[in-house]
Every structure is written in C-alpha cells, then in structure tokens.
Write a protein that holds these residues in place. Structure first.
Motif, mmCIF file in Angstrom:
data_model
loop_
_atom_site.group_PDB
_atom_site.id
_atom_site.type_symbol
_atom_site.label_atom_id
_atom_site.label_comp_id
_atom_site.label_asym_id
_atom_site.label_seq_id
_atom_site.Cartn_x
_atom_site.Cartn_y
_atom_site.Cartn_z
ATOM 1 N N THR A 199 -29.105 -75.483 -77.823
ATOM 2 C CA THR A 199 -27.979 -76.044 -78.585
ATOM 3 C C THR A 199 -28.421 -76.896 -79.757
ATOM 4 O O THR A 199 -27.559 -77.398 -80.493
ATOM 5 N N GLY A 200 -29.707 -77.130 -79.917
ATOM 6 C CA GLY A 200 -30.158 -77.942 -81.040
ATOM 7 C C GLY A 200 -29.881 -79.422 -80.797
ATOM 8 O O GLY A 200 -30.128 -79.962 -79.722
ATOM 9 N N THR A 201 -29.329 -80.075 -81.817
ATOM 10 C CA THR A 201 -29.059 -81.514 -81.735
ATOM 11 C C THR A 201 -27.673 -81.825 -81.204
ATOM 12 O O THR A 201 -27.310 -82.998 -81.093
ATOM 13 N N ALA A 202 -26.876 -80.801 -80.918
ATOM 14 C CA ALA A 202 -25.523 -81.050 -80.414
ATOM 15 C C ALA A 202 -25.589 -81.684 -79.026
ATOM 16 O O ALA A 202 -26.439 -81.328 -78.204
ATOM 17 N N LYS A 203 -24.684 -82.622 -78.786
ATOM 18 C CA LYS A 203 -24.667 -83.308 -77.492
ATOM 19 C C LYS A 203 -23.927 -82.465 -76.458
ATOM 20 O O LYS A 203 -22.869 -81.921 -76.732
ATOM 21 N N ILE A 204 -24.510 -82.386 -75.299
ATOM 22 C CA ILE A 204 -23.943 -81.607 -74.191
ATOM 23 C C ILE A 204 -23.528 -82.582 -73.101
ATOM 24 O O ILE A 204 -24.113 -83.660 -72.939
ATOM 25 N N HIS A 205 -22.515 -82.190 -72.365
ATOM 26 C CA HIS A 205 -22.094 -83.003 -71.230
ATOM 27 C C HIS A 205 -23.281 -83.219 -70.295
ATOM 28 O O HIS A 205 -23.981 -82.284 -69.918
ATOM 29 N N GLU A 206 -23.482 -84.482 -69.908
ATOM 30 C CA GLU A 206 -24.689 -84.835 -69.167
ATOM 31 C C GLU A 206 -24.734 -84.215 -67.776
ATOM 32 O O GLU A 206 -25.811 -84.094 -67.182
ATOM 33 N N LEU A 207 -23.583 -83.817 -67.266
ATOM 34 C CA LEU A 207 -23.569 -83.156 -65.964
ATOM 35 C C LEU A 207 -24.347 -81.850 -66.012
ATOM 36 O O LEU A 207 -25.093 -81.515 -65.085
ATOM 37 N N TYR A 208 -24.236 -81.125 -67.121
ATOM 38 C CA TYR A 208 -24.929 -79.843 -67.242
ATOM 39 C C TYR A 208 -26.424 -80.032 -67.478
ATOM 40 O O TYR A 208 -27.245 -79.296 -66.918
ATOM 41 N N THR A 209 -26.780 -81.021 -68.284
ATOM 42 C CA THR A 209 -28.207 -81.264 -68.499
ATOM 43 C C THR A 209 -28.868 -81.742 -67.213
ATOM 44 O O THR A 209 -29.991 -81.333 -66.887
ATOM 45 N N ALA A 210 -28.166 -82.613 -66.450
ATOM 46 C CA ALA A 210 -28.737 -83.086 -65.188
ATOM 47 C C ALA A 210 -28.880 -81.937 -64.199
ATOM 48 O O ALA A 210 -29.897 -81.833 -63.495
ATOM 49 N N ALA A 211 -27.875 -81.055 -64.134
ATOM 50 C CA ALA A 211 -27.958 -79.922 -63.209
ATOM 51 C C ALA A 211 -29.081 -78.973 -63.606
ATOM 52 O O ALA A 211 -29.840 -78.491 -62.753
ATOM 53 N N CYS A 212 -29.207 -78.720 -64.908
ATOM 54 C CA CYS A 212 -30.282 -77.841 -65.381
ATOM 55 C C CYS A 212 -31.653 -78.441 -65.073
ATOM 56 O O CYS A 212 -32.556 -77.763 -64.564
ATOM 57 N N GLY A 213 -31.816 -79.726 -65.378
ATOM 58 C CA GLY A 213 -33.095 -80.372 -65.096
ATOM 59 C C GLY A 213 -33.403 -80.432 -63.613
ATOM 60 O O GLY A 213 -34.558 -80.234 -63.197
ATOM 61 N N LEU A 214 -32.379 -80.686 -62.803
ATOM 62 C CA LEU A 214 -32.585 -80.727 -61.360
ATOM 63 C C LEU A 214 -33.018 -79.365 -60.835
ATOM 64 O O LEU A 214 -33.907 -79.264 -59.970
ATOM 65 N N TYR A 215 -32.399 -78.313 -61.346
ATOM 66 C CA TYR A 215 -32.746 -76.969 -60.898
ATOM 67 C C TYR A 215 -34.170 -76.601 -61.299
ATOM 68 O O TYR A 215 -34.921 -76.006 -60.513
ATOM 69 N N VAL A 216 -34.566 -76.980 -62.511
ATOM 70 C CA VAL A 216 -35.925 -76.685 -62.970
ATOM 71 C C VAL A 216 -36.942 -77.474 -62.145
ATOM 72 O O VAL A 216 -38.001 -76.944 -61.750
ATOM 73 N N CYS A 217 -36.638 -78.744 -61.869
ATOM 74 C CA CYS A 217 -37.544 -79.543 -61.034
ATOM 75 C C CYS A 217 -37.658 -78.943 -59.636
ATOM 76 O O CYS A 217 -38.764 -78.900 -59.064
ATOM 77 N N TRP A 218 -36.536 -78.495 -59.103
ATOM 78 C CA TRP A 218 -36.572 -77.887 -57.769
ATOM 79 C C TRP A 218 -37.429 -76.628 -57.764
ATOM 80 O O TRP A 218 -38.233 -76.416 -56.849
ATOM 81 N N LEU A 219 -37.278 -75.778 -58.805
ATOM 82 C CA LEU A 219 -38.082 -74.562 -58.882
ATOM 83 C C LEU A 219 -39.568 -74.892 -59.014
ATOM 84 O O LEU A 219 -40.423 -74.234 -58.403
ATOM 85 N N THR A 220 -39.886 -75.928 -59.801
ATOM 86 C CA THR A 220 -41.289 -76.310 -59.980
ATOM 87 C C THR A 220 -41.898 -76.785 -58.664
ATOM 88 O O THR A 220 -43.010 -76.375 -58.281
ATOM 89 N N ILE A 221 -41.169 -77.651 -57.961
ATOM 90 C CA ILE A 221 -41.682 -78.164 -56.682
ATOM 91 C C ILE A 221 -41.820 -77.033 -55.673
ATOM 92 O O ILE A 221 -42.789 -76.963 -54.903
ATOM 93 N N ARG A 222 -40.852 -76.117 -55.691
ATOM 94 C CA ARG A 222 -40.912 -74.982 -54.764
ATOM 95 C C ARG A 222 -42.138 -74.112 -55.048
ATOM 96 O O ARG A 222 -42.847 -73.686 -54.121
ATOM 97 N N ALA A 223 -42.411 -73.846 -56.340
ATOM 98 C CA ALA A 223 -43.574 -73.036 -56.694
ATOM 99 C C ALA A 223 -44.867 -73.738 -56.291
ATOM 100 O O ALA A 223 -45.801 -73.113 -55.776
ATOM 101 N N VAL A 224 -44.935 -75.055 -56.513
ATOM 102 C CA VAL A 224 -46.148 -75.802 -56.152
ATOM 103 C C VAL A 224 -46.375 -75.771 -54.642
ATOM 104 O O VAL A 224 -47.494 -75.559 -54.161
ATOM 105 N N THR A 225 -45.324 -75.989 -53.862
ATOM 106 C CA THR A 225 -45.475 -75.966 -52.399
ATOM 107 C C THR A 225 -45.898 -74.593 -51.894
ATOM 108 O O THR A 225 -46.705 -74.481 -50.961
#
Length: 854
Positions: free
Chosen positions: A611-637
């Motif tokens: 989306t570039g510099t446009a501001k996104i609702h923080e609920l979506y950014t938090a969900a996206c970041g949480l999902y990516v962190c979960w996938l990373t931890i899952r791959a590491v384990t």
C-alpha cells in the motif's frame, strides 16, 4: 439371497386410473393440506402473535404508572398499532420470563439436591425419639476434629520443612461452623414438630403421577404441532405466567427502587446514567433482599417457622440473582472500562471522547465494553487453566479451579455469606486491574518514551484507501484468523514457554519443589494418599446422611485443596516468594512489550510494500504481522526438530514439504481464488447489480471485493453442503477434508471438485452473456431492449431455474399422490421374491404364475 418386493394389484385394476379417482384423491389431499394449514396458522398466530403481543401490552400498561391504562388494557391488547414492533418486544419479554422461570426451577433443584445453607435448614426431618440433634452435633464435632487434624500438619510444617496450604481458610471454616452450631442447637428442637408435619405432606406427594404427566406432555403436544387444540390451554397458562412474572420480578422491584431513589434525592444521578430502568430495578432488588433478611430474622424471633423458611428461600433467590448480575454483568463491564481507560494513549484518545461516544450511543458503548471485558476474563481464565497443567497442585490454592468436578459456583452463591462474596469480588477487581496496569498501561508509557513515533495505532477508516476495508475485514475474519486459531501448536508453545520459565525461576530462587513438586515425593505419596483421603472422608461425612446434600457439606467442610502435593520449604521463604512475584511481573511486562510492538512493526513493514505510505487499519497490520511471526516460529521449530536426523533427512523433508506446498498453492489458487471470484461475480450479477444499479447507469465491478464476498459465500455453501443430505459434492468435500494437507491428492481434487464446480460457475456466467450479447442483437431489437436483456438476464435465468425446480418437485409429488391413490384402491399386497438381474425388468410388469400360487 438378495430379495425384492413385488407389489400385487387387483386383477380388475385398469391400466390408467380414472380421472374421477385422481380428482377425488387430489381433493382429499388438498382438504387435508388446508386443514393442516389452518391449524398451523392458528398455532403460529397464538405463539408468535397473541403471547408476545399480550406480554408486551401488559408490560407497557404496568410501567405507565396510571390507573387509566389498567382500565383500557383490553382495548390496548386488541389495538393494531405498532404490531410488529410490539411483537418483537413481546418476544424478548416472553424469553426473559421463561428464562426466569427455568432459572427458578433449576435453583430449586440446586437447593434441594445440594442443600440449603445451615442458617435456613433448621427444620429438617428428625428421627424418632429426638436422635437427630445428637447425630447432627456428632457430625459437627467430627467436622471440627477433621479441621483440627488438618491444622496440625500445617502448624508443624515449619519444623518438618514439608507444609500444607491455606490454614487461614481452615480457621475461617472452623469459626463459621462454631457460629452456626450455636444457632442450630437452639433451633433444632423447636423445629421438630413442623418438620414432622412437612414430612407427612411430603409422604402424600406421589411422584409417579407427575412422571406420567411429564411423559404424556411432549413438545409437539404442548406447542400444538400434533394437530390437537390442547395448546390453547397452554397459551393461557403462558400468558398468565408472563403476567405473574412481570408483576413480581419487574414491576414490584422497579417501583420499590423508584420510590427509594426519589425519596433519597438521587433521581438526577440515575437519569444521567442513561440506564434508569436497570439501575432502579437493581436498587429495588437490593432493598428487597435487605427487607427479606430483616423479616427472616423477625420471623425466627417470634418462631414463625414456615414464614421464616419461605422468607429465607426468597432471600436466597434474590441473593443468587444479584450475584449472577454482578459476576456476569458488572465485573466484565468494570474490566472493559478499565482496559479502555488504560489504553487511551495507544489510540490517541481522551476520556472526553469516550464520554461523547457514551452520550451518543450508551447501549452500544456499554455492550462493547462488556464484550471486551468478557473476552479478557475468558482468556485470563484459560491462562490460569494452562498454569494448573504446569504447576504443582496446590500452588494456585487461592484461585478457584474451573475444571474441578466439585466446583459449583451456584452452590457457593447459595451457601457462602455476602461478605465473603464481596471480599472475593474486591480481590478479583484488584488482581485484574493490576494485571491491566502491568501489561497495558505501563508498556504503553515505556513505548511512548522509547519509540515516540510508534504510537498511536491507526484505527480510523479512510474512504480513499486503495483496498476496501470490507474486503480486508472479511479476509481477516474468514481466512487469516481461523487458520491461526485452529492450530494446536500455539497452546503447546505457550505451555512450553511457561514450563521453561517456571523451571528457570525455580532453580534461580530455589523454589523448584514449591513450583513443580518433587518427583520422589510424588512417588512416595502415591500409596499414602488414598489412605489419608479415606480417613479424611470418614471424618468429614456426617452421621445423618442426606444424599447429595451430605456429600456437598463434606466438600465444603474439608480442609486442604483437592490433589495437594507437599513441597520442600527453603530458607527465607517469604523473601523468595516476593522475588518470584517481582520476576513474574518483569516477565509479563517484557512479554507485553514484545506483543504490542513486534507484530505491528512487522505488519506495517510488510504492508508498506503493498500500500505504500497509505495508513492501514492497525488491526490488519497486527494480524498480518502476527501470522508472519507464527509462520517463522513454526518453521524454526520444525527445522530444530529435524536437525538431529542429519543433512540428508533434512533435504528429503524439505523436498517433500516443497512438493506439498506447491500442491497446496495450486489447490488454494483454484479453490480459494478462482472459485470465490467466480462465485462473488455471479452473486454480484444476479442479486446486487439488479437491486442497486438502475438501467440507465453502468454497474462497476471490483474483483477484489467480489472475491472477498465470494470467500464468505463459499464457506456458507460448504457448511450447508456438509450439513445437508449425501450427494456427490458432500462426498468429495468430506474426502478432501479427511485426506488433509499432508496426504493431499491434487489429481482427485482437480478432477472431482475443482473442475466440476468451476465448469458450472463458468457456464452460469458465460451462457447468459453469450445469449444477451451474441444472440439478442441478431434478432434486430432496439438498443434499450438489448440493455434490458443484458441487465436482467441473470436474475431471469435464476427465476427460470427456481421455477423448474418447483415444477419438478410438484411432478414428483403428483407421482407420489398417483401411487398413493392406486395403492389405496387396488393394492392387494406385496410378495417377496429372489432378486434376479436379468428378469428384473420383466418382473415389474408381469407376475410369474408360480409365484402367484405361493
């Protein structure tokens, strides 16, 4: 042998039924249908019209506060104004009264089976020659001895290094028993005669008649669905019950509270709360409870035993109702508001903003805060249950165990006094509020100091956003969060982290025995615990048995917590516990800081590529970041688990998983990409565009929005298919679901599921378009007609398909009616013969002569 039934008809049966027979059967079936239609219309009118409307009009009449409304009540009930609104409001009133009635019946069962409090249960049925008081006194003595025996190890534990827990609770129970026994010894003898009279009344009651009546009264008979008119009597009783409950449980407490508030001069404050009716009713119930307990004391003073018991039971009902309101309504509401107040700086809001939102929509604001508080309480309770799986039994003795089969909150509400509930409520508010301060307010202050530009979170909706908020919300709720929450690894990871932290803290502070217990002690106590528990139960059970009541009293009177394990007490134990609490607070603070910053930071960084510099609702950014962190931890384990197996095994596993991921991506593109897109576009053409866009305007289609809506429609259709009857689509979906991701069969999914579904959707989209854009212009019609056909052909074809389905259903029904008429008039019987594949077709028309002689 495989067998087959052949129908045998009369020899004089014609090849085709006469028209008069068909007409007579049709008229009979239509008459039956009309009769059932009239009856079910009457049932629906009675239960969905008369009952709610009467309840609503009586409710309004009682709360208008004028005598004229009582005089005009019959005319108000027959009035036709605001029928739909009054019916809906009446349904809510009827639901509340029925829930109150069911709750009263259930509370009575709890009092009967679990036992009433000791201050109320003073006119029990006594044995002959007055043996009861001595036995009961003996039971109380046994209970006191049990508590004394349990106190001795607790007092001697400081010397022997192994301790028991919660001596304060045991002392409280001993004191309460002594106070109750002083009152009981004076009143038991006085109540013997009344108890014997009540026992005679109980002996005259025949439970078999009630059981027989309950067997005869089914739901169909009660609601009138069995074709009888007995339900009209039930309608009358339901209306009477509604009126009685409105009068007793709403009208009286409300006016008691109203007169009290007006008399004390608090009317303006109550009106400013925007919940005048609810607060006034609760005040009325509180005053009613105080009045009932005072009248109960006066009745006990003048020795009116029946009145005293009735007033006591009424007080228990009011007390339990108020405690339920406090536990389920007030406490989550306090937690929700405290969470909101502590997180104001996170969203760049002020108390003035919350006050304005409350003034504009008080009901919605209070409901949202209550919902947030309930979620917080639920997850806190879930975390406590997880802690109990890790820690030694007995560490969390001060918190109630929700998984304990002996834990019954309603029995606690009935038996424990008000001051105990008030003390527990204040303690819960302090604990929950302190945790919110520790894990929300303090991390926000630290984040604002260390990262000034990170906060506030962006929660405003922008209409010029490049991606529709609706689409992102549907994507988040339907795809991302279910995939994250359905994984069982998250709970195991959290449990592993808690166990690792507990082991670390135990060895650092020499509290390993206190937190996790000693394995050798557990093995030694495995054989001793049943004997001790048996002796404890022998001391706790009263001599005069009352079934479940006696068992419940034994549960309330027993000393230590269930499943307690002893531990080794180190030197300077209070100091070590204090350091443990400090270490726990620091850990919670660091975990909260990580959870508030890392997912949002990762989500903002990933979203910036899209989306570039446009501001996104923080609920979506938090969900996206949480999902990516979960996938990373899952791959590491997973990689850590594969490391001991060697490099070759790792490469083999990576190859297998890469192939599986490629297959999953292909299936996801087809089933989660193409199918929802086609489904959403078809829904837009059939339903949305004809309803929203006039003929003189051109509809615009947004593929992203259509896909997001198609995901929702696809999930609904799949759920309905799985709940419906067995057919090929349900069989295929169940097979795909049973195979899972690890055993994914790409050929089967494409051939059996994706190809048929995509073909049907493409034909549904392309055939009407070809007809409207390719065939219709060749007919030489006007441009307006071409536009009309192009815009209306999709809903028109849907209507054609629906009509064809209705016609086919009617044809099948007519065939069934034809067979029914033929069987009623000409059927002789059925004959069982062996199944023969070659002669099967002949047997349906002609009957073998040897079979007819059998």
């Amino acid at each position: 042998h495989k067998c087959l039934f052949y129908t045998v008809y009369s020899p004089d049966m014609p090849s085709r039924l006469p028209i008069q027979d068909i007409f007579a059967g049709l008229v009979t079936s239509i008459g039956t249908a009309i009769r059932y239609w009239f009856h079910y219309t009457l049932v629906a009118f009675a239960w969905l019209g008369v009952v709610p409307l009467t309840a609503c009009r009586i409710y309004k009449c009682l709360f208008t506060g004028s005598v004229s409304s009582l005089l005009t009540l019959p005319l108000d009930i027959l009035s036709t104004e605001n029928l739909l609104a009054d019916c809906l409001q009446g349904c809510f009133v009827v639901t509340c009264t029925l829930c109150a009635f069911i709750s009263l019946v259930w509370l009575r069962e709890q009092i009967v089976h679990g036992g009433a409090p000791q201050w109320l249960e003073q006119n029990q049925q006594q044995p002959i020659n007055g043996v009861g008081p001595q036995n009961e006194a003996q039971a109380v003595v046994n209970g006191g001895v049990e508590n004394a025996v349990l106190d001795q190890p607790a007092n001697a534990a400081a010397e022997n290094v192994v301790v028991g827990e919660n001596p304060e609770i045991q002392e409280e129970q001993v004191d309460e028993e002594e106070e109750d026994n002083e009152d009981e010894e004076d009143a038991v003898v006085e109540d013997a005669a009344d108890a014997n009279n009540g026992a005679q009344d109980d002996m005259n009651w025949n439970a078999l008649e009630w059981d027989r009546a309950a067997e005869e009264l089914t739901w169909e008979r009660m609601l009138g669905l069995d074709g009888s008119l007995v339900f009209l009597e039930h309608v009358f009783w339901v209306v009477s019950l509604n009126t009685l409950f409105i009068l007793v449980f709403a009208f009286c407490p409300y006016h008691i509270g109203h007169f009290s508030i007006v008399g004390l001069g608090f009317e303006e404050y109550v009106q400013a709360s925007h919940f005048e009716g609810l607060i006034t009713t609760i005040v009325g119930y509180v005053l009613l409870a105080v009045t009932l307990i005072v009248c109960h004391g006066l009745a006990a003073l003048v020795k009116f035993q029946r009145s005293r018991r009735l007033l006591g039971v009424c007080y228990i009902v009011v007390k339990v109702s108020l405690l339920v309101v406090v536990e389920i309504g007030v406490f989550p509401l306090i937690c929700g508001w405290w969470l909101d107040i502590c997180s104001l700086e996170m969203f760049d809001a002020t108390l003035k903003d919350r006050e304005l939102s409350f003034q504009s929509a008080p009901g919605t604001t209070m409901f949202l805060h209550w919902l947030v508080g309930m979620v917080y309480v639920f997850y806190f309770a879930s975390f406590i249950l997880l802690l109990r799986e890790v820690l030694r039994p007995g560490v969390l003795w001060f918190l109630r165990n929700l998984n304990d089969p002996d834990f019954n909150p309603v029995q606690e509400m009935i038996h424990l006094p008000i001051y105990r509930h008030l003390r527990r409520f204040i303690l819960s508010v302090i604990v929950f509020g302190s945790i919110v301060l520790l894990m929300l307010w303090l991390p926000i202050r630290i984040i604002k100091y260390l990262l000034p530009n990170f906060l506030p979170y962006n929660v405003m909706l922008y209409s010029d956003a490049p991606v529709s908020e609706l689409s992102l919300e549907l994507l988040l709720l339907q795809v991302v969060l279910p995939a994250l929450l359905e994984q069982g690894h998250t709970r195991q990871w959290l449990k592993g982290l808690v166990r690792a932290w507990t082991v670390t803290a135990g060895y650092l502070l020499d509290l390993h025995s206190y937190l996790l217990g000693d394995q050798e002690d557990n093995e030694n106590n495995a054989n001793q615990q049943p004997n001790n528990q048996h002796a404890r139960n022998n001391n706790a059970i009263p001599v005069v048995g009352e079934g479940l009541h006696a068992a419940h009293q034994a549960i309330l009177q027993q000393g230590g917590p269930v499943g307690f394990q002893p531990y080794r007490r180190p030197l300077k134990f209070p100091l070590r516990i204090f350091l443990l609490i400090v270490f726990m607070c620091i850990t919670l603070l660091i975990a909260s800081l990580i959870c508030l910053t890392l997912p949002v930071f990762a989500g903002r960084w990933l979203m910036s590529f899209w989306t570039g510099t446009a501001k996104i609702h923080e609920l979506y950014t938090a969900a996206c970041g949480l999902y990516v962190c979960w996938l990373t931890i899952r791959a590491v384990t997973v990689l850590v688990a594969w490391m001991p197996q060697g490099r070759r095994v790792i490469f083999q596993k990576v190859k297998e998983w890469s192939l599986m991921i490629m297959k999953t991506l292909i299936v996801a593109i087809l089933l989660a990409g193409v199918v929802p897109l086609l489904l959403g576009l078809l829904f837009e053409l059939v339903i949305v565009a004809p309803l929203r866009v006039p003929l003189d305007q051109t509809p615009l289609f947004y593929p992203w929005q259509d896909w997001a809506l198609g995901v929702l429609h696809a999930k609904i259709i799949a759920a309905i298919t799985l709940m419906g009857p067995q057919w090929w689509l349900k069989t295929v979906i169940e097979q795909v679901y049973a195979n899972g991701i690890r055993n994914i069969d790409l050929h089967f999914i494409i051939r059996k599921l994706a190809a048929p579904v995509i073909s049907v959707l493409l034909l549904s989209l392309c055939v009407p378009y070809i007809i409207a854009s390719g065939v219709v212009p060749l007919l030489g019609v006007t441009a307006e007609m071409q536009n009309l056909v192009q815009r209306r052909i999709y809903p028109f074809l849907l209507m054609v398909v629906v009509l064809m389905g209705i016609l086919s259903f009617q044809v099948r029904q007519f065939k069934r009616l034809y067979e029914h008429i033929k069987n009623d008039k000409y059927l002789v019987g059925q004959r069982l013969v062996n199944y023969e594949r070659k002669s099967g077709k002949q047997g349906t028309s002609t009957t073998p002569p040897q079979s007819s002689q059998e």
